[in-house]
Design a protein around this motif. Structure first.
Motif, PDB file in Angstrom:
ATOM      1  N   SER A  33     -15.993  11.608  53.748  1.00 29.54           N
ATOM      2  CA  SER A  33     -15.379  11.654  52.412  1.00 29.54           C
ATOM      3  C   SER A  33     -16.410  12.010  51.350  1.00 29.54           C
ATOM      4  O   SER A  33     -16.142  12.816  50.450  1.00 29.54           O
ATOM      5  N   TYR A  34     -17.572  11.397  51.440  1.00 27.93           N
ATOM      6  CA  TYR A  34     -18.652  11.718  50.497  1.00 27.93           C
ATOM      7  C   TYR A  34     -19.021  13.195  50.566  1.00 27.93           C
ATOM      8  O   TYR A  34     -19.192  13.857  49.540  1.00 27.93           O
ATOM      9  N   LEU A  35     -19.172  13.700  51.789  1.00 24.11           N
ATOM     10  CA  LEU A  35     -19.552  15.110  51.938  1.00 24.11           C
ATOM     11  C   LEU A  35     -18.490  16.037  51.362  1.00 24.11           C
ATOM     12  O   LEU A  35     -18.811  17.052  50.736  1.00 24.11           O
ATOM     13  N   LEU A  77     -24.976  23.433  55.027  1.00 25.03           N
ATOM     14  CA  LEU A  77     -25.344  22.201  55.732  1.00 25.03           C
ATOM     15  C   LEU A  77     -24.351  21.080  55.442  1.00 25.03           C
ATOM     16  O   LEU A  77     -23.983  20.316  56.338  1.00 25.03           O
ATOM     17  N   ARG A  78     -23.916  20.972  54.196  1.00 27.72           N
ATOM     18  CA  ARG A  78     -22.928  19.943  53.836  1.00 27.72           C
ATOM     19  C   ARG A  78     -21.605  20.187  54.567  1.00 27.72           C
ATOM     20  O   ARG A  78     -20.976  19.256  55.051  1.00 27.72           O
ATOM     21  N   PHE A 112     -28.374  15.798  57.575  1.00 24.17           N
ATOM     22  CA  PHE A 112     -28.701  15.071  56.344  1.00 24.17           C
ATOM     23  C   PHE A 112     -30.199  15.108  56.064  1.00 24.17           C
ATOM     24  O   PHE A 112     -30.614  15.211  54.900  1.00 24.17           O
ATOM     25  N   ILE A 113     -31.007  14.992  57.096  1.00 25.57           N
ATOM     26  CA  ILE A 113     -32.455  15.063  56.904  1.00 25.57           C
ATOM     27  C   ILE A 113     -32.830  16.417  56.313  1.00 25.57           C
ATOM     28  O   ILE A 113     -33.628  16.497  55.370  1.00 25.57           O
ATOM     29  N   PHE A 114     -32.234  17.485  56.840  1.00 24.78           N
ATOM     30  CA  PHE A 114     -32.488  18.814  56.278  1.00 24.78           C
ATOM     31  C   PHE A 114     -31.963  18.928  54.855  1.00 24.78           C
ATOM     32  O   PHE A 114     -32.608  19.547  54.000  1.00 24.78           O
ATOM     33  N   LEU A 122     -19.141  18.701  48.006  1.00 24.17           N
ATOM     34  CA  LEU A 122     -19.081  20.164  48.135  1.00 24.17           C
ATOM     35  C   LEU A 122     -18.936  20.886  46.788  1.00 24.17           C
ATOM     36  O   LEU A 122     -19.618  21.882  46.559  1.00 24.17           O
ATOM     37  N   PRO A 123     -18.068  20.410  45.868  1.00 19.23           N
ATOM     38  CA  PRO A 123     -18.002  21.094  44.563  1.00 19.23           C
ATOM     39  C   PRO A 123     -19.328  21.041  43.793  1.00 19.23           C
ATOM     40  O   PRO A 123     -19.699  22.007  43.126  1.00 19.23           O
ATOM     41  N   LEU A 124     -20.050  19.943  43.929  1.00 20.76           N
ATOM     42  CA  LEU A 124     -21.346  19.843  43.267  1.00 20.76           C
ATOM     43  C   LEU A 124     -22.350  20.804  43.895  1.00 20.76           C
ATOM     44  O   LEU A 124     -23.187  21.387  43.201  1.00 20.76           O
ATOM     45  N   SER A 125     -22.231  20.999  45.179  1.00 23.05           N
ATOM     46  CA  SER A 125     -23.091  21.962  45.858  1.00 23.05           C
ATOM     47  C   SER A 125     -22.777  23.387  45.397  1.00 23.05           C
ATOM     48  O   SER A 125     -23.680  24.204  45.216  1.00 23.05           O
TER      49      SER A 125
END
Length: 178
Positions: free
Chosen positions: A77-79, A24-25, A164-166, A83-86
């Motif tokens: 940029s935030y997304l 999703l990200r 984002f809601i998901f 991604l590494p945190l995800s």
């Protein structure tokens, strides 16, 4: 295994949620980056009477579209940075603090993206329909390419809002499983 030989599937479910979170990200990143690029490259020039006098429509003619572009850039940029945190959540399914941080920032980005897309949608509506009471004319009859590109940019951005809601829902669900 728990007490009486039952198999615990909570860890695998959280791993599946973490993989879904990553996908999703990634999709939201593509949507916001595509929206920003489409908005930044939207311009159209029309001749007026002669070749020397021209009307031009660009995204930076309206501050709302500039806000939309900047907001989509910030969210993209935030997304990308999240991604590494995800990926970390896929590897370590029990991580709670980082998931809470992601939910917090996801909500901030959702608010920013919703505000920018909604403001831009209001301008696009005026561009398509106009407002005769205030003498604002519908410019999309003349600037077709510009309006199509901006409308497509809005579709990508509102798609990212839904993603984002998901994201927030599934992250909260994964936290509640602990």
């Amino acid at each position: 295994m728990k007490g009486g030989g039952a198999i615990e599937f909570g860890g695998e479910r959280n791993r599946g949620i973490s993989i879904f979170d990553f996908v999703l990200r990634l999709l939201a990143f593509i949507a916001t980056l595509g929206s920003a690029i489409a908005m930044a490259t939207s311009d159209e020039t029309l001749p007026f009477f002669t070749q020397f006098i021209r009307f031009r429509a660009e995204y930076d003619d309206l501050p709302t579209f500039t806000f939309f572009l900047v907001a989509n850039g910030i969210v993209a940029s935030y997304l990308l940075l999240s991604l590494p945190l995800s990926i970390f959540h896929i590897v370590r399914r029990k991580a709670q603090n980082t998931r809470i941080v992601l939910i917090f920032f996801d909500m901030i980005m959702l608010a920013l993206l919703t505000a920018a897309a909604s403001a831009a949608a209001a301008i696009v509506y005026l561009a398509h329909k106009g407002n005769t009471k205030t003498n604002w004319f519908a410019i999309c009859q003349q600037f077709n390419s510009f309006c199509e590109r901006v409308s497509g940019s809005l579709i990508g951005s509102f798609g990212a809002v839904i993603l984002f809601i998901f994201l927030i829902f599934f992250s909260a669900f994964a936290l509640s499983r602990r």
